[in-house]
Design an enzyme around this catalytic site. Structure first.
Site, mmCIF file in Angstrom:
data_model
loop_
_atom_site.group_PDB
_atom_site.id
_atom_site.type_symbol
_atom_site.label_atom_id
_atom_site.label_comp_id
_atom_site.label_asym_id
_atom_site.label_seq_id
_atom_site.Cartn_x
_atom_site.Cartn_y
_atom_site.Cartn_z
ATOM 1 N N HIS A 19 0.820 -1.215 0.000
ATOM 2 C CA HIS A 19 0.000 0.000 0.000
ATOM 3 C C HIS A 19 0.854 1.265 0.000
ATOM 4 O O HIS A 19 0.350 2.346 -0.280
ATOM 5 C CB HIS A 19 -0.904 -0.018 1.230
ATOM 6 C CG HIS A 19 -2.342 0.325 0.971
ATOM 7 N ND1 HIS A 19 -2.931 0.320 -0.274
ATOM 8 C CD2 HIS A 19 -3.330 0.686 1.830
ATOM 9 C CE1 HIS A 19 -4.205 0.664 -0.160
ATOM 10 N NE2 HIS A 19 -4.471 0.893 1.096
ATOM 11 N N ASN A 66 -6.786 6.236 3.412
ATOM 12 C CA ASN A 66 -8.190 6.469 3.090
ATOM 13 C C ASN A 66 -8.643 7.913 3.282
ATOM 14 O O ASN A 66 -9.766 8.259 2.923
ATOM 15 C CB ASN A 66 -9.081 5.532 3.904
ATOM 16 C CG ASN A 66 -8.848 4.081 3.530
ATOM 17 O OD1 ASN A 66 -8.202 3.766 2.540
ATOM 18 N ND2 ASN A 66 -9.374 3.181 4.340
ATOM 19 N N ASP A 92 -0.842 2.411 -5.360
ATOM 20 C CA ASP A 92 -0.904 0.980 -5.637
ATOM 21 C C ASP A 92 -2.231 0.646 -6.297
ATOM 22 O O ASP A 92 -3.215 1.355 -6.136
ATOM 23 C CB ASP A 92 -0.754 0.190 -4.332
ATOM 24 C CG ASP A 92 -1.893 0.465 -3.365
ATOM 25 O OD1 ASP A 92 -2.686 -0.444 -3.113
ATOM 26 O OD2 ASP A 92 -2.010 1.614 -2.872
ATOM 27 N N ASN A 113 -9.783 3.279 -1.891
ATOM 28 C CA ASN A 113 -10.387 4.253 -0.977
ATOM 29 C C ASN A 113 -9.633 5.576 -0.901
ATOM 30 O O ASN A 113 -10.236 6.625 -0.688
ATOM 31 C CB ASN A 113 -10.558 3.644 0.412
ATOM 32 C CG ASN A 113 -11.656 2.604 0.435
ATOM 33 O OD1 ASN A 113 -12.649 2.710 -0.293
ATOM 34 N ND2 ASN A 113 -11.479 1.582 1.249
#
Length: 187
Positions: A19, A66, A92, A113
């Site tokens: 991530h 997020n 990513d 997100n």
């Protein structure tokens, strides 16, 4: 003025995770182009330098993945970046095969997100450079997506990522000039 943001999560526990590939790319740009030390402001780490005749701001939002939109919006407002096509976001992408790159200059969030949050705050018309993180482990083992993106890359993957980051640096001028087809052809 151009804003180049890399998405990720702050904290040592997230270093070298799938991530955080956006943060890794920003760190490489920061190092290779000898940007000034990162400043802490707008819930971000950011730095600014002129490269190839363009003022470039690089950013790592520190708000967690997020909630990336708010720090990006604050930087945009502070530096008065009016053209959203001058905004580039490295992130990513679990739908793309590992190490593949895809560039989109508008559209939806594709289930990401962080991108969803950014779109909600600045709209959909910005450049996304998606870095594929899907590998055979994810595909064959049917691992939970949330767990998978927070796992660390293995050593072989890290070597490939280093090669790709070098190619991004070599082709950086093509990227900031928005010559996306030439940029992609070099990968």
């Amino acid at each position: 003025m151009i804003l180049i943001t890399g998405l990720g999560n702050p904290g040592k526990e997230f270093l070298k995770t799938r991530h955080n590939v956006g943060f890794d790319i920003i760190d490489s740009i920061h190092s290779k182009f000898d940007f000034p030390k990162f400043s802490k402001k707008f819930n971000s780490l950011y730095s600014k330098k002129t490269i190839y005749g363009e003022i470039i701001v690089i950013q790592k939002p520190m708000s967690y993945m997020n909630l990336s939109g708010d720090p990006i919006k604050k930087i945009i407002n502070f530096f008065k970046i009016n053209n959203t096509q001058d905004i580039f976001v490295f992130h990513d992408d679990l739908d793309l095969k590992f190490s593949s790159l895809r560039i989109k200059n508008s559209g939806g969030h594709g289930g990401h997100n962080g991108i969803k949050n950014i779109i909600g705050l600045i709209g959909p018309n910005f450049n996304r450079i998606k870095f594929g993180i899907k590998n055979s482990l994810y595909t064959e083992k049917n691992i939970n997506a949330e767990k998978f993106v927070l796992e660390k890359f293995n050593l072989e993957e890290l070597k490939i990522i280093e090669t790709i980051k070098k190619k991004i640096i070599i082709n950086f001028k093509l990227l900031i000039n928005k010559d996306f087809s030439s940029f992609k052809n070099n990968f």
